[in-house]
Design a protein around this motif. Structure first.
Motif, PDB file in Angstrom:
ATOM      1  N   GLY A 125       0.828  -1.200   0.000  1.00 22.47           N
ATOM      2  CA  GLY A 125       0.000   0.000   0.000  1.00 22.47           C
ATOM      3  C   GLY A 125       0.862   1.248   0.000  1.00 22.47           C
ATOM      4  N   VAL A 140      -9.614  12.512   8.707  1.00 25.04           N
ATOM      5  CA  VAL A 140      -9.346  11.083   8.807  1.00 25.04           C
ATOM      6  C   VAL A 140      -8.323  10.750   7.724  1.00 25.04           C
ATOM      7  CG1 VAL A 140     -10.301   8.769   8.571  1.00 25.04           C
ATOM      8  CG2 VAL A 140     -11.658  10.578   9.637  1.00 25.04           C
ATOM      9  N   SER A 141      -7.147  10.318   8.138  1.00 28.83           N
ATOM     10  CA  SER A 141      -6.152   9.910   7.151  1.00 28.83           C
ATOM     11  C   SER A 141      -6.306   8.409   6.907  1.00 28.83           C
ATOM     12  CB  SER A 141      -4.740  10.254   7.627  1.00 28.83           C
ATOM     13  OG  SER A 141      -4.540  11.640   7.536  1.00 28.83           O
ATOM     14  N   GLY A 142      -7.413   8.068   6.285  1.00 25.75           N
ATOM     15  CA  GLY A 142      -7.655   6.658   6.007  1.00 25.75           C
ATOM     16  C   GLY A 142      -6.718   6.165   4.929  1.00 25.75           C
ATOM     17  N   SER A 143      -6.715   4.860   4.734  1.00 23.92           N
ATOM     18  CA  SER A 143      -5.905   4.295   3.660  1.00 23.92           C
ATOM     19  C   SER A 143      -6.566   4.642   2.329  1.00 23.92           C
ATOM     20  CB  SER A 143      -5.817   2.783   3.816  1.00 23.92           C
ATOM     21  OG  SER A 143      -7.085   2.196   3.576  1.00 23.92           O
ATOM     22  N   PRO A 145      -7.476   2.524  -0.114  1.00 18.37           N
ATOM     23  CA  PRO A 145      -8.669   1.689  -0.331  1.00 18.37           C
ATOM     24  C   PRO A 145      -9.850   2.126   0.537  1.00 18.37           C
ATOM     25  CG  PRO A 145      -6.839   0.380   0.571  1.00 18.37           C
ATOM     26  CD  PRO A 145      -6.288   1.706   0.187  1.00 18.37           C
ATOM     27  N   GLY A 146      -9.568   2.531   1.758  1.00 20.43           N
ATOM     28  CA  GLY A 146     -10.650   2.978   2.632  1.00 20.43           C
ATOM     29  C   GLY A 146     -11.342   4.213   2.086  1.00 20.43           C
ATOM     30  N   ASN A 147     -10.555   5.124   1.544  1.00 24.62           N
ATOM     31  CA  ASN A 147     -11.137   6.352   1.012  1.00 24.62           C
ATOM     32  C   ASN A 147     -11.989   6.076  -0.227  1.00 24.62           C
ATOM     33  OD1 ASN A 147      -9.969   7.931   3.011  1.00 24.62           O
ATOM     34  ND2 ASN A 147      -8.104   8.261   1.829  1.00 24.62           N
ATOM     35  N   ALA A 149     -13.232   3.081  -1.207  1.00 24.30           N
ATOM     36  CA  ALA A 149     -14.286   2.090  -0.969  1.00 24.30           C
ATOM     37  C   ALA A 149     -15.628   2.760  -0.714  1.00 24.30           C
ATOM     38  CB  ALA A 149     -13.909   1.220   0.241  1.00 24.30           C
ATOM     39  N   GLN A 150     -15.573   3.973  -0.166  1.00 24.06           N
ATOM     40  CA  GLN A 150     -16.806   4.673   0.214  1.00 24.06           C
ATOM     41  C   GLN A 150     -17.696   5.010  -0.985  1.00 24.06           C
ATOM     42  OE1 GLN A 150     -16.039   7.846   3.213  1.00 24.06           O
ATOM     43  NE2 GLN A 150     -14.015   6.944   3.264  1.00 24.06           N
ATOM     44  N   MET A 203     -10.697  -9.165   2.533  1.00 22.39           N
ATOM     45  CA  MET A 203     -11.235  -7.808   2.516  1.00 22.39           C
ATOM     46  C   MET A 203     -10.146  -6.825   2.951  1.00 22.39           C
ATOM     47  SD  MET A 203     -14.013  -6.459   1.559  1.00 22.39           S
ATOM     48  CE  MET A 203     -15.377  -7.616   1.705  1.00 22.39           C
ATOM     49  N   ILE A 204      -9.988  -5.767   2.158  1.00 24.03           N
ATOM     50  CA  ILE A 204      -9.023  -4.720   2.524  1.00 24.03           C
ATOM     51  C   ILE A 204      -9.774  -3.550   3.153  1.00 24.03           C
ATOM     52  CG2 ILE A 204      -7.246  -3.142   1.669  1.00 24.03           C
ATOM     53  CD1 ILE A 204      -6.470  -6.092   1.466  1.00 24.03           C
ATOM     54  N   ALA A 205     -10.766  -3.053   2.445  1.00 25.42           N
ATOM     55  CA  ALA A 205     -11.634  -2.004   2.998  1.00 25.42           C
ATOM     56  C   ALA A 205     -13.004  -2.245   2.378  1.00 25.42           C
ATOM     57  CB  ALA A 205     -11.112  -0.614   2.662  1.00 25.42           C
ATOM     58  N   GLU A 206     -13.918  -2.639   3.186  1.00 24.91           N
ATOM     59  CA  GLU A 206     -15.273  -3.002   2.765  1.00 24.91           C
ATOM     60  C   GLU A 206     -15.827  -2.008   1.735  1.00 24.91           C
ATOM     61  OE1 GLU A 206     -19.080  -4.266   2.460  1.00 24.91           O
ATOM     62  OE2 GLU A 206     -17.570  -5.403   3.534  1.00 24.91           O
TER      63      GLU A 206
END
Lengths: 401, 484
Positions: A125, A140-143, A145-147, A149-150, A203-206
């Motif tokens: 990553g 929020v300093s998300g990853s 994929p997290g950003n 994924a939304q 799953m990395i980020a739902e």
């Protein structure tokens, strides 16, 4: 209305290093690898370069500040080197610098080179980094994929698409790109995957599983640009010109106001609209021959098909499942394997996309060559996250198209 | 009746997770089989992003439900587990509550009796003071304390006016009885034999103080309707009550079975529970114990019925979630050193200058509203985010902490480092305008969907482990049924 860039600048030569886990190479060696191919293709001497742009995103695990690393690696003749960083759209930003320099007449021949050495972090990553003093206190300093994924939850909610349907469409995006990447010797990942593998990955980020995420790699790519006239004077027969080059930057509306619903890229729609206008494209679904888009994640590519006005809003997932974007589909997307298989050495990616489009337009893509001769090729290079980003759209095509 | 001195409001905070004592015992039985006798029930455990400051803020917000915060002219935070040894912990609470700068604030510590002592002093001070007690208790693995203790916070607003309980007086005694101690900077208590604590500490010292206190207050034990004796040891409150002729049915539940001993907070939590259950005209005796004892006597009034509904102790007990993950508990307490990976290495250095400039936004979640367009945004900026009008320099303070919000986008991120993976976050839209990308706390897969209602809580954002600085910000939690 600005007159735009259409046909004012030609691509004289391009180069692309082998992308991957280049454990044995430093960034300067990757730069030389890409540059050697480009300058050979251009058929010029390094002394003919008037200016250069360097795109790199992560200083901390890379070459450090300034344009000096490029000037040093290539032993450029003390020309101006500008380093640019615009999140993951940095590669197209470097290209824009060089193209604008030529278009303005300030430079006859200019270089754009992007490089990134991501595999010196010690983990998969993108590296964790600050987003600025104020943001770090309240954001929020998300990853990555997290950003991204939304997008999925908002897209499902807005268009009434079932979780499983969307997950299958996302999986098709990745299966398609892997099939393409398997035919590309410069790709990092050159292995086909099947739907089951993608659907059942960890799953990395739902809801993004491992195969919904692009690879992380080291790489470099570059372009040498000049005017069509100079290109012809240098003996070039088939000329690829820049038809449109647009970048749109979020101004905080998506992040702070309440109007954006989270399901699309506000900036991509703006950049695409302006780019089509600049290039004189009125029916993109019919006129664009093929595309390289910013498939950092499968869901990004899926919604981008709508934001580029190729698919109707809410229907990209159906186009995807019907194979519209497959290598043998109506408008192939990621015919080189995309970020999915190349990985995403940030500074290089935008230029790597243009590199494939350039090869395809000139019929030099080997086993990947699109059977229907392409005329207009679009690249889309995105930086940031859906809620705050930089979106770049570049259209290149045959000079007489 | 208009200018009585006493309690104006109460509130509580109990973390959502209830660690099952049976899980603690099961993990430790090989080493300490004698703990079996303490293995029934559950205890409230704070999450990794909570501490005595954040729990106190939540109890305070509960206490101030429906009230004008201008009534608060001072804040006292009582705790033996304050995050900062030298930075006013109550000052952080003041900022989080978005109180005016012209309020007093102080920390009170040094003994588990600090909560009742703070309350007694505030009542003697005859001003509107918010008394908070909070403890996040830390005990060695396989200790009795680990099974007995829990985490919680209580809040009591005292002052004059339409009080819900009149203050009838107090009594204090101080004796250097060292049943346990903890030197400055040490993580764990050192505790003496429980039989000695029971006989000399509870029976003689506390029992004697209760008898003396009741005599001084001129009230007989029979007259007490609720006796709050925060000693969560089976039989002890009952036996103390018997000695003082307090009716057995007046002895309040110590919450030992479902919360555990929350130390400094516990008397205030029990007082909140008593007030939410009491009718007007009841006499409530509150006891604090630690190097002596405090006794406070109250009598509830008709105004109790008019206090706006709050979550209180009952509401927090209703939103409890059972938890059998002892390993996670040990990790969150810093007792278990788990491999966190390189992503946990990010430098969390906080520039003090930037925090001070932005303290209202960061600690108080105060955004801005354009006076021209009415557009609400977080944080404030020079030029409004409104796309319809270029309004510049016209934003007024707009507090968002008490606004409900709804999920617009979300994910459960397994890649980012979190002490409690996956970390949930997403964009939320506030009622009345304003948007924030927020971390979600107290959240599981069943809690997230576009449109889900959320409310804001004050939490630890990150800890700068290099310099030992805790960074606070606001997170969103799902609104559970029962929270109107």
């Amino acid at each position: 209305m600005p007159r735009g860039i259409k046909d004012k600048v030609a691509i004289l030569g391009m180069g692309c290093a082998k992308f991957g886990e280049r454990w044995d190479k430093d960034a300067d060696q990757l730069m030389v690898e890409a540059f050697d191919e480009a300058i050979g293709d251009a058929g010029i001497d390094v002394s003919q370069l008037d200016a250069a742009w360097l795109s790199v995103a992560f200083d901390a695990v890379n070459i450090g500040p300034s344009g000096i690393p490029l000037a040093t690696a290539l032993r450029l003749p003390n020309v101006g080197v500008t380093k640019v960083e615009n999140f993951c759209a940095s590669g197209t930003e470097a290209f824009r610098g060089a193209v604008y320099a030529v278009a303005s007449g300030a430079a006859d021949i200019a270089l754009a080179l992007g490089v990134e050495k991501l595999k010196d972090t010690g983990y998969g990553g993108l590296p964790v980094r600050t987003r600025g003093t104020t943001y770090d206190m309240i954001g929020v300093s998300g990853s990555a994929p997290g950003n991204f994924a939304q997008l999925a939850a908002a897209y499902r909610s807005k268009h009434g698409v079932g979780k499983d349907d969307l997950k299958r469409a996302m999986a098709h995006v990745s299966v398609k790109s892997h099939a393409n990447g398997a035919r590309n010797p410069k790709a990092h990942l050159q292995k086909a995957v099947d739907m089951d593998t993608v659907l059942n990955a960890p799953m990395i980020a739902e809801p993004l599983g491992l195969f919904d995420c692009c690879g992380v790699s080291d790489g470099a790519a570059c372009a040498i640009v000049t005017t069509p006239e100079i290109a012809r004077s240098l003996g070039k027969q088939d000329i690829v010109t820049v038809k449109a080059l647009q970048i749109s930057t979020s101004n905080g509306w998506e992040l702070q106001a309440n109007g954006w619903d989270g399901s699309y890229f506000h900036t991509t729609r703006i950049a695409a609209t302006k780019a089509y206008e600049e290039a004189g494209v009125t029916k993109p679904r019919e006129q664009i021959s093929l595309m390289e888009v910013h498939d950092c994640f499968s869901i990004t590519e899926l919604v981008t098909m709508e934001d580029l006005y190729i698919s109707k809003e809410g229907e990209a997932w159906k186009d995807v499942l019907e194979g519209f974007f497959d290598a043998d589909g109506k408008v192939p997307c990621q015919i080189d394997g995309g970020l999915k298989c190349f990985g995403h050495p940030i500074g290089a990616s935008g230029l790597r996309m243009i590199y494939e489009n350039y090869l395809q337009l000139l019929g030099r893509a080997g086993v990947r060559q699109r059977s229907t001769p392409p005329v207009l090729a679009l690249s889309h290079n995105l930086g940031g996250s859906p809620i705050q980003n930089v979106s770049a759209v570049a259209i290149v095509g045959l000079a007489d198209a | 009746m208009t200018s009585e001195n006493g309690i104006l409001a109460y509130g509580a905070y109990i973390p959502q997770r209830r660690l099952q004592r049976s899980a603690i015992y099961a993990a430790n039985a090989w080493f300490a089989p004698g703990l079996r006798g303490l293995s029934a029930g559950e205890k409230a455990v704070a999450s990794w992003d909570e501490d005595s400051i954040t729990m106190a803020v939540e109890a305070a917000r509960d206490c101030l439900t429906g009230l004008d915060r201008a009534a608060v002219s001072g804040v006292t935070l009582a705790s033996t587990t304050l995050p900062f040894a030298d930075r006013l912990n109550a000052g952080v609470v003041k900022e989080a509550l978005n109180l005016a700068d012209a309020v007093g604030a102080s920390d009170q510590t040094g003994s588990l009796r600090a909560g009742t002592s703070a309350l007694a002093q505030a009542l003697a001070g005859q001003s509107g003071r918010l008394c908070l007690g909070a403890d996040l208790r830390k005990a060695r693995a396989a200790s009795e304390a680990e099974l007995q203790q829990g985490d919680a916070a209580g809040a009591i607003l005292v002052g004059q006016g339409e009080v819900i309980a009149k203050f009838l007086g107090s009594y204090s005694a101080t004796v250097d009885f060292v049943d346990h101690f903890r030197a400055t900077g040490e993580p764990f208590d050192y505790t003496w034999e429980s039989r000695w604590i029971r006989d000399e500490g509870y029976a003689n010292l506390l029992g004697g103080a209760m008898a003396a206190g009741l005599a001084k207050l001129g009230v007989s034990g029979e007259a007490i309707d609720r006796a709050l004796i925060p000693i969560p040891v089976r039989g002890v409150p009952e036996s103390l009550a018997r000695r003082c002729k307090i009716r057995p049915e007046a002895v309040a539940d110590t919450l030992a079975a479902c919360v555990g001993d929350s130390g400094t907070a516990h008397p205030l939590v029990m007082l909140a529970a008593a007030l939410e259950a009491a009718s007007p005209g009841e006499k409530i005796l509150l006891v604090g114990f630690g190097q002596g004892a405090d006794l406070l006597l109250f009598e509830t009034t008709e105004a109790l019925k008019r206090l706006p509904k709050r979550l209180g102790v009952a509401g927090h007990l209703a939103r409890a979630r059972k938890d059998a993950n002892y390993m996670r508990f040990l990790f969150h307490r810093g007792i278990l050193d788990m491999e966190r990976g390189m992503r946990a290495e990010a430098d969390e250095k906080q520039p003090g200058t930037a925090l001070y400039r932005n303290r209202k936004a960061v600690l108080g979640l105060v955004g801005g509203r354009s006076k021209t367009t009415g557009t609400v945004q977080f944080p404030k900026t020079e030029i409004s985010v409104s796309p319809n009008a270029r309004a510049q320099g016209d934003q007024e303070d707009y507090p968002l902490a008490e606004k409900r919000a709804r999920i617009t986008t979300y994910t459960a991120d397994s890649l980012s480092y979190s002490p409690d993976p996956p970390v949930y976050y997403g964009a939320i839209d506030f009622e009345g305008g304003g948007r924030l990308v927020a971390e979600f706390a107290d959240c599981g897969p069943e809690d997230v969907e576009v449109g889900r209602e959320m409310r804001m809580v004050f939490r630890v954002k990150a800890v700068d482990e290099l310099r030992d600085f805790t960074k606070y910000f606001w997170k969103a939690v799902p609104v559970t049924s029962g929270e109107a």
